[in-house]
Design a protein around this motif. Structure first.
Motif, PDB file in Angstrom:
ATOM      1  N   LYS A 125      26.074 -27.745 -34.580  1.00 57.25           N
ATOM      2  CA  LYS A 125      26.075 -26.878 -35.762  1.00 57.25           C
ATOM      3  C   LYS A 125      27.441 -26.942 -36.468  1.00 57.25           C
ATOM      4  O   LYS A 125      27.513 -27.118 -37.684  1.00 57.25           O
ATOM      5  N   TYR A 178      28.720 -28.719 -40.551  1.00 51.05           N
ATOM      6  CA  TYR A 178      29.004 -27.874 -41.716  1.00 51.05           C
ATOM      7  C   TYR A 178      29.372 -28.743 -42.905  1.00 51.05           C
ATOM      8  O   TYR A 178      29.929 -29.837 -42.741  1.00 51.05           O
ATOM      9  N   MET A 232      39.256 -25.704 -47.735  1.00 53.33           N
ATOM     10  CA  MET A 232      39.600 -25.237 -46.396  1.00 53.33           C
ATOM     11  C   MET A 232      40.482 -26.269 -45.692  1.00 53.33           C
ATOM     12  O   MET A 232      41.471 -25.929 -45.048  1.00 53.33           O
ATOM     13  N   LEU A 275      45.979 -27.012 -38.284  1.00 55.75           N
ATOM     14  CA  LEU A 275      45.568 -26.274 -37.092  1.00 55.75           C
ATOM     15  C   LEU A 275      44.688 -27.106 -36.157  1.00 55.75           C
ATOM     16  O   LEU A 275      44.553 -26.772 -34.980  1.00 55.75           O
ATOM     17  N   ASP A 306      41.800 -22.485 -27.716  1.00 55.44           N
ATOM     18  CA  ASP A 306      40.701 -22.229 -28.638  1.00 55.44           C
ATOM     19  C   ASP A 306      40.358 -23.536 -29.355  1.00 55.44           C
ATOM     20  O   ASP A 306      41.136 -24.481 -29.328  1.00 55.44           O
ATOM     21  N   GLU A 347      38.805 -25.657 -32.915  1.00 54.81           N
ATOM     22  CA  GLU A 347      38.711 -25.608 -34.369  1.00 54.81           C
ATOM     23  C   GLU A 347      37.592 -26.538 -34.827  1.00 54.81           C
ATOM     24  O   GLU A 347      37.759 -27.307 -35.765  1.00 54.81           O
ATOM     25  N   ASN A 377      32.749 -18.274 -48.954  1.00 58.83           N
ATOM     26  CA  ASN A 377      32.694 -18.001 -47.522  1.00 58.83           C
ATOM     27  C   ASN A 377      33.828 -17.063 -47.142  1.00 58.83           C
ATOM     28  O   ASN A 377      34.451 -16.459 -48.015  1.00 58.83           O
ATOM     29  N   PRO A 396      37.101 -17.165 -46.293  1.00 55.79           N
ATOM     30  CA  PRO A 396      38.391 -17.160 -46.981  1.00 55.79           C
ATOM     31  C   PRO A 396      38.297 -16.718 -48.436  1.00 55.79           C
ATOM     32  O   PRO A 396      39.264 -16.150 -48.967  1.00 55.79           O
ATOM     33  N   ARG A 437      40.867 -15.956 -34.375  1.00 51.04           N
ATOM     34  CA  ARG A 437      41.961 -16.872 -34.727  1.00 51.04           C
ATOM     35  C   ARG A 437      41.533 -17.748 -35.891  1.00 51.04           C
ATOM     36  O   ARG A 437      40.371 -18.127 -36.006  1.00 51.04           O
ATOM     37  N   LEU A 438      42.499 -18.075 -36.749  1.00 53.02           N
ATOM     38  CA  LEU A 438      42.203 -18.986 -37.851  1.00 53.02           C
ATOM     39  C   LEU A 438      41.688 -20.307 -37.283  1.00 53.02           C
ATOM     40  O   LEU A 438      42.277 -20.810 -36.343  1.00 53.02           O
ATOM     41  N   VAL A 439      40.608 -20.873 -37.686  1.00 55.51           N
ATOM     42  CA  VAL A 439      39.739 -20.513 -38.787  1.00 55.51           C
ATOM     43  C   VAL A 439      38.445 -19.910 -38.219  1.00 55.51           C
ATOM     44  O   VAL A 439      37.654 -20.651 -37.634  1.00 55.51           O
ATOM     45  N   ASP A 478      35.454 -18.259 -39.657  1.00 55.05           N
ATOM     46  CA  ASP A 478      34.758 -17.896 -40.888  1.00 55.05           C
ATOM     47  C   ASP A 478      33.416 -17.247 -40.538  1.00 55.05           C
ATOM     48  O   ASP A 478      32.422 -17.934 -40.333  1.00 55.05           O
ATOM     49  N   LEU A 492      30.326 -18.107 -42.656  1.00 56.60           N
ATOM     50  CA  LEU A 492      29.744 -19.413 -42.361  1.00 56.60           C
ATOM     51  C   LEU A 492      29.063 -19.398 -40.990  1.00 56.60           C
ATOM     52  O   LEU A 492      27.967 -19.919 -40.821  1.00 56.60           O
ATOM     53  N   LEU A 493      29.709 -18.768 -40.014  1.00 59.98           N
ATOM     54  CA  LEU A 493      29.215 -18.817 -38.641  1.00 59.98           C
ATOM     55  C   LEU A 493      27.988 -17.937 -38.420  1.00 59.98           C
ATOM     56  O   LEU A 493      27.052 -18.325 -37.730  1.00 59.98           O
ATOM     57  N   PHE A 521      36.602 -12.935 -42.148  1.00 57.69           N
ATOM     58  CA  PHE A 521      37.427 -14.096 -41.814  1.00 57.69           C
ATOM     59  C   PHE A 521      38.406 -13.774 -40.676  1.00 57.69           C
ATOM     60  O   PHE A 521      39.598 -14.012 -40.788  1.00 57.69           O
TER      61      PHE A 521
END
Lengths: 115, 415
Positions: free
Chosen positions: A59, A63, A69, A76, A83, A85, B81, B83, B258-260, B262, B265-266, B311
């Motif tokens: 999934k 995207y 973005m 990052l 974690d 990304e 979204n 952000p 934590r960034l990112v 969203d 979107l999620l 976000f």
């Protein structure tokens, strides 16, 4: 676009970090610089107990590309070992294919050179 | 109607509701007069636009600016979204105490010039432009509030604003690595650094902004009712949009933030709206319970929490930050309802991902440290970086995260 090759390296970094998190012990990566795009191919084993996580991986990597973005957050990718990304990788990718069976996974990402 | 359209319409209606509220509480003449005062007066921290121009003018300024930026995002075909909501709500919030219809454009123009310089699309940098308006007060301060002759201060102000916008894209992206995405207000961190450099140079030439605190009180009932109605509507709308809201909302509570992260979107727009509304209510209730003041700055903080409710922020990761600031008020020399500490609690939720990733106790520690650090760093940029809490949060995250990680049990030890 600045830092294009560094961004590819970050994407690979993120994928490798993720594969380790699902128990990979044998990872092969191929990166090809093609005419219009970069292609990242990753093949790996993984622990079957993490199989349910792969639906999310599929999934996230599928995207839609989101340049706004990527431009802000690409640094990052691959930067944290606590974690992931993967959504960001999806947003940096034009096309993603993920195939997996009980213990092996194959990921192919294509990223166009022109944004 | 497409999903993008529904989100765009939501933001447009939200902006218009701010304008409408302004016209309900004040007359058009009062609003016009108030907006003129907002445009020409200093915007450095803390300049409550409600105190400068009145409630009506402050909300009309906020609504108009948010509406213009909403239209800009729509025109640039940006996906609405997480952000997008965060950046628009942060504009709405800070347009109640620092950003106005005049001072934001020079920074946006600077970001645009950066995109043109690299022969790139401006749309790629739009979030940096929107968040980057944190340093807008520097423009007002130079053009309208220095003693220099007009033929000097006008070009100097314009150049300063545009140069800041031009520097923001590379700096903001690079500085993400310093805190690894654990400070949600990364541009605040970047703005603090830029502001420190610029103010240091200006000080060397004898240009020093005058500090001030304009902080209104006594409007809790009126503003509290408005906010409560707004947030309950958001929650109801979100529940209406998602039939599986319990499951989706539970998922939101599971993210570290934590960034990112969203959430739109999620998990979708509906659950995100519910989360945004709940986070807004928590912020509002917190201010009321501690005997604080609902005014431009605190509503700015509440709107920022709401925006980041799509976000990265949710009740599980923001409450430990509030607890940390509260704990500080018991042991430190300041009171929980001092203006700067009210803002420290609201904006300190920039550190919510620390609670989300490492546990609530580290969130409490982050809030505890943040409430001290934020009081100490504003002097570096003389209040010209509106996201002073983002600057402090970046320092706290850069300090805490490597330490937590160094002593955290490694996954290889668990096997």
């Amino acid at each position: 676009m600045k830092h294009n090759k560094k961004r590819i390296a970050k994407m690979v970094d993120e994928l490798v970090t993720y594969m380790f998190s699902i128990g990979a012990t044998d990872i092969s990566i191929n990166i090809s610089d093609e005419v219009d795009s970069y292609r990242i191919r990753l093949e790996s084993n993984y622990l079957n107990k993490y199989r349910k996580n792969l639906d999310k991986l599929q999934k996230y990597l599928n995207y839609d590309k989101q340049e706004e973005m990527e431009e802000y957050y690409w640094e990052l990718a691959g930067d944290s070992d606590v974690d992931t990304e993967l959504t960001l990788i999806g947003m940096m990718t034009d096309e993603a294919e993920i195939d997996y069976n009980d213990d092996r996974i194959k990921i192919t990402l294509r990223r166009n050179k022109k944004g | 109607m497409g999903r993008r359209d529904s989100k765009f319409i939501f933001m447009a209606v939200f902006s218009i509701s701010l304008i409408a509220f302004g016209f309900i509480v004040d007359t058009p003449e009062e609003i016009l007069h108030g907006i003129v005062r907002i445009l020409v007066e200093s915007d450095i921290l803390i300049s409550d636009y409600i105190g400068i121009g009145g409630i009506g003018a402050a909300f009309v300024n906020s609504g108009l600016l948010t509406l213009i930026f909403t239209m800009l995002l729509h025109k640039l075909e940006i996906n609405f979204n997480g952000p997008a909501f965060a950046s628009l709500f942060i504009v709405a919030g800070f347009a109640l105490f620092g950003k106005n219809l005049f001072n934001v454009w020079f920074i946006v123009l600077g970001v645009y010039l950066y995109a043109r310089f690299h022969k790139d699309k401006f749309s790629k940098y739009i979030y940096i432009a929107l968040f980057g308006t944190t340093l807008a007060p520097i423009v007002t301060e130079i053009i309208l509030n220095t003693s220099l002759p007009m033929h000097t201060r006008l070009p100097l102000g314009l150049f300063t604003g545009m140069s800041i916008g031009f520097l923001l894209p590379p700096l903001s992206t690079y500085l993400l690595r310093v805190h690894q995405g654990f400070n949600l207000y990364n541009i605040g961190f970047t703005g603090g650094l830029i502001g420190t450099i610029y103010v240091s140079v200006f000080k060397s030439y004898g240009l020093l902004p005058n500090s001030r605190v304009i902080w209104t009180t006594g409007n809790n009932a009126l503003l509290g009712i408005f906010l409560a109605v707004l947030f309950f509507i958001m929650i109801a709308l979100g529940i209406f949009m998602d039939r599986n809201i319990k499951h989706s909302y539970k998922n939101i509570l599971g993210y570290s933030g934590r960034l990112v992260s969203d959430f739109v979107l999620l998990e979708g727009f509906g659950p995100s709206l519910v989360n945004m509304g709940i986070c807004g209510l928590i912020g509002t209730i917190y201010i009321v319970i501690i005997g604080g003041d609902l005014n431009g700055p605190t509503i700015g903080g509440i709107f920022t929490i709401v925006g980041f409710g799509g976000f990265g922020k949710h009740p599980k990761n923001i409450l430990p930050i509030f607890a940390g600031v509260f704990l500080g008020s018991i042991t430190k020399i300041w009171g929980i309802n001092d203006p700067s500490i009210q803002l420290a609690a609201l904006f300190g939720t920039a550190l919510a991902p620390i609670a989300g990733e490492f546990g609530w106790y580290f969130g409490v520690l982050a809030g505890f440290l943040h409430s001290s650090v934020v009081l100490n760093v504003g002097v570096l940029h003389e209040g010209l970086n509106l996201y002073n809490n983002g600057f402090a949060a970046g320092i706290v995250a850069a300090f805490l995260v490597p330490i937590i990680q160094a002593f955290r049990k490694d996954e290889s030890d668990e096997a």
